[in-house]
Design an enzyme around this catalytic site. Sequence first.
Site, short mmCIF file in Angstrom:
data_model
loop_
_atom_site.label_atom_id
_atom_site.label_comp_id
_atom_site.label_asym_id
_atom_site.label_seq_id
_atom_site.Cartn_x
_atom_site.Cartn_y
_atom_site.Cartn_z
N CYS A 85 59.21 -19.96 -104.47
CA CYS A 85 60.61 -19.59 -104.38
C CYS A 85 60.74 -18.57 -103.27
O CYS A 85 60.15 -17.47 -103.35
CB CYS A 85 61.11 -19.02 -105.71
N CYS A 235 68.47 -20.30 -99.54
CA CYS A 235 67.33 -20.96 -100.19
C CYS A 235 66.11 -20.98 -99.25
O CYS A 235 66.04 -21.78 -98.31
CB CYS A 235 67.68 -22.38 -100.64
O1 PYC Z 1 64.82 -19.41 -102.22
O2 PYC Z 1 63.34 -21.00 -102.46
C1 PYC Z 1 64.33 -20.39 -102.83
C2 PYC Z 1 65.00 -20.82 -104.08
C3 PYC Z 1 64.74 -21.91 -104.83
C4 PYC Z 1 65.64 -21.89 -105.90
C5 PYC Z 1 66.43 -20.76 -105.78
N1 PYC Z 1 66.02 -20.11 -104.65
#
Ligand code: PYC
Length: 312
Positions: A85, A235
Amino acid sequence: MRVIDSHTAGEPTRVVVDGGPDLGSGTLAERAARLEAEHLDFCTSVVLEPRGHDAIIGALLLPPSRDDCVASVIYFNNLQNLGMCGHASIGLGVTLAYMGRIEPGRHRLETPVGVVEINLRDENTVSVTNVESYRHLKDVTVDVRGYGSFTGDVAWGGNWFFLVKDSPIDLTSANIRPLTDLTLKIREALEENGITGAGSAWIDHIELFGPPRSASANSRNFVLCPGGAYDRSPCGTGCSAKLACLAEDGLLEPGREWLQESVIGSTYRASYHLGENGAVVPTITGEAFVTSDATLIFNPADPYRLGIRSEG
Ligand code: PYC
C-alpha cells in the site's frame, strides 16, 4: 491496543503499534495469510465503525525479520490484506519518525510482497520505492451493464488494477457516488468475464483517469479500493501500475516525473527506474500527517466491539 492514525494526501492509515494477534512463525507472507484467514475480527474491529470507517487502511507493525529492514508490516482493510500500500507506506514512514524510530534518510520495509524502500525527506514527506510493477494485459474490453463497453489495461503495482484511460464521468469529489457505482460495475463485469491478474488473481482495484485540474499535473484519477471505498489519495500502488503502462507504451521515460492528482485534488510525484530484469521500479513521493495517537478499547459487553460489518 495502541494505534497511531495519519492521512497521506487525504487517505487514512491506522498503524497498530502493539496489541495485535499472535501470527505464529514463518515468512511474512505466511503470517499475512494467517491474519487474513484467522483474524478478520481483529481487522474489522480496528478499521470499521464505530472506531473507524471503511476507507481506513490498517498497518500491523511487526519486528523486522531481516537485518536490513527497519520494520515488517502487513496492510489490511475491512475485507482482506493488501499486498502493498503506497499511501500507507508514506503514512508509516511519517509515523515511525513521529515515534522516534527513524531519522531522515533511506530505510527498508518488509511487506508480504517484497521489500520496499522509504526515504524520509522531512517530517511529513516520504518517497516510497515500490516493488517491480508491470502490465499484464493491454486493451481489454468489457461490457458493463447499463454503461456500455470499457477498454482498459490490467497491471500490477503491488495490487491488481484495471486502468481505464478516459472516465465518462467527470473526476470531481461531487461525483464520488456515481464514480463508485460505475467502478463497482466494471469490477463485476471483469469478474463475470473471467478477467483476472496473473495466476487468476482478483482485480480488486479499478482506476479511472481523466484530465487534471492543475496545470502542473499530468492526470487526475479515481480509484475504487477492494472494500468499496474510494482512495482519497492518488493511490501509490495505482500510480505504480499507471507508470508500468506508460513505460510499456513508450509515453514516459525512466527518471521523468509524472504528477498524479486524486479525485479530491491531492497529488503524488511519481517516476521510475528500470529494475534488474527491465521491469519498472516506481518511486512515489507524497506528504502525510499524524492525526492521533490513541488507545483502542475492546469491552466484551460492547455488541459492536468487532466493528459494524455489512450483512450478507
Ligand atoms: O496507496 O497503494 C495505495 C492504496 C491502495 C489502497 C488504498 N491506497
